[in-house]
Scaffold this motif. Structure first.
Motif, PDB file in Angstrom:
ATOM      1  N   GLN A 122     -13.644  -4.013  -6.169  1.00 27.98           N
ATOM      2  CA  GLN A 122     -12.647  -5.082  -5.998  1.00 27.98           C
ATOM      3  C   GLN A 122     -13.333  -6.413  -5.671  1.00 27.98           C
ATOM      4  N   GLN A 123     -14.240  -6.379  -4.694  1.00 26.95           N
ATOM      5  CA  GLN A 123     -14.896  -7.608  -4.228  1.00 26.95           C
ATOM      6  C   GLN A 123     -15.771  -8.229  -5.305  1.00 26.95           C
ATOM      7  N   TYR A 154     -13.677  -0.674  -2.755  1.00 29.07           N
ATOM      8  CA  TYR A 154     -13.733  -1.997  -2.128  1.00 29.07           C
ATOM      9  C   TYR A 154     -14.809  -2.856  -2.807  1.00 29.07           C
ATOM     10  N   ARG A 155     -15.966  -2.247  -3.066  1.00 30.73           N
ATOM     11  CA  ARG A 155     -17.063  -2.987  -3.687  1.00 30.73           C
ATOM     12  C   ARG A 155     -16.663  -3.471  -5.090  1.00 30.73           C
ATOM     13  N   GLN A 166      -2.249  -8.491  -3.202  1.00 29.69           N
ATOM     14  CA  GLN A 166      -3.446  -7.657  -3.081  1.00 29.69           C
ATOM     15  C   GLN A 166      -3.618  -6.764  -4.291  1.00 29.69           C
ATOM     16  N   ARG A 201       0.829  -1.205   0.000  1.00 26.57           N
ATOM     17  CA  ARG A 201       0.000   0.000   0.000  1.00 26.57           C
ATOM     18  C   ARG A 201       0.869   1.263   0.000  1.00 26.57           C
ATOM     19  N   ASP A 259     -13.432   4.988  -0.676  1.00 27.29           N
ATOM     20  CA  ASP A 259     -12.871   3.665  -0.383  1.00 27.29           C
ATOM     21  C   ASP A 259     -13.923   2.563  -0.451  1.00 27.29           C
ATOM     22  N   ALA A 260     -15.135   2.858   0.030  1.00 29.27           N
ATOM     23  CA  ALA A 260     -16.196   1.839   0.045  1.00 29.27           C
ATOM     24  C   ALA A 260     -16.554   1.396  -1.374  1.00 29.27           C
ATOM     25  N   ILE A 284      -4.880  -2.820  -5.064  1.00 29.91           N
ATOM     26  CA  ILE A 284      -5.012  -1.553  -4.331  1.00 29.91           C
ATOM     27  C   ILE A 284      -5.518  -0.475  -5.275  1.00 29.91           C
TER      28      ILE A 284
END
Length: 165
Positions: A125-126, A122-123, A103, A70, A118-119, A105
Motif C-alpha cells: 500500500q505504502q 502495508y508495504r 482508505q 474496515r 499485514d506488514a 484495505i
C-alpha cells in the motif's frame, strides 16, 4: 437491528461481477477505475488465480455509507466468500473514497495470512498505491497495487493445496 439492515443493504449494493463473469474481478460501480485499468487488473487477477489458486477481488467505492470501512471490508469478504472454500485463500482489495474514512484495505482469508501478512500488505500500500492515491490517481493506484500483489504472490511460490514451506 437497523444498523445490520443498513449494512446488508449496502453490501447488496456492491455488484459481485465475478458471479456473472469468472474473468472479472473488479467491482467498480462508481466508475473510479478506468476501463483500461479495470481490464488490466482483471487480466492480472485471472493470471494469479490460474497460477496460484489465489482469488483476488478488487472493489472501488465512493462511500460505504454509515459503515466503518474496515468492518465493511470484512463483511463483504465473507458475504462474497472470496477465495477457495477449503483453502480460504482470498484477498479483497477495497478502496473507499469518502473523505470521512478514505482508505485502501487489504482483507485476506486465513489461508493467505502467512503468505500475505499485514506488514506485506502495508508495504505494498505504502510503496505502490498511496503515492498515486494521494494525488487523486485512484485508478492508477489500484492497478499499481494489483501489479505489486501479483508480483509478490508469484515470487512467494504459493500454490493452493500445496505445501509452500
Amino acid at each position: 437491528g437497523a444498523s445490520e439492515l443498513a449494512l446488508a443493504t449496502s453490501l447488496e449494493n456492491v455488484p459481485n461481477v465475478h458471479l456473472s463473469d469468472s474473468t472479472r474481478y473488479v467491482s467498480n460501480p462508481d466508475g473510479i477505475i478506468t476501463p483500461e485499468d479495470e481490464a488490466a487488473i482483471n487480466s492480472l487477477a485471472l493470471q494469479i488465480e490460474q497460477e496460484t489458486g489465489v482469488q483476488i477481488a478488487v472493489v472501488a467505492l465512493n462511500s460505504v455509507g454509515d459503515n466503518e470501512a474496515r468492518m465493511f471490508a470484512t463483511e463483504l469478504f465473507n458475504h462474497w466468500g472470496v477465495g477457495q472454500k477449503k483453502e480460504d485463500n482470498g484477498l479483497l482489495i477495497i478502496l473507499v473514497l469518502d473523505p470521512a474514512q478514505r482508505q485502501v484495505i487489504f482483507e485476506t482469508g486465513y489461508g493467505l495470512d502467512a503468505v500475505m501478512p499485514d506488514a506485506m500488505a502495508y508495504r505494498i500500500q505504502q510503496q505502490s498505491m498511496i503515492p498515486y492515491l494521494v494525488d487523486g490517481n485512484y485508478s492508477q493506484g489500484m492497478l499499481s497495487g494489483m501489479r505489486a500483489v501479483a508480483g509478490y504472490l508469484k515470487e512467494s511460490g504459493y500454490k493452493s493445496g500445496m505445501p509452500w514451506l
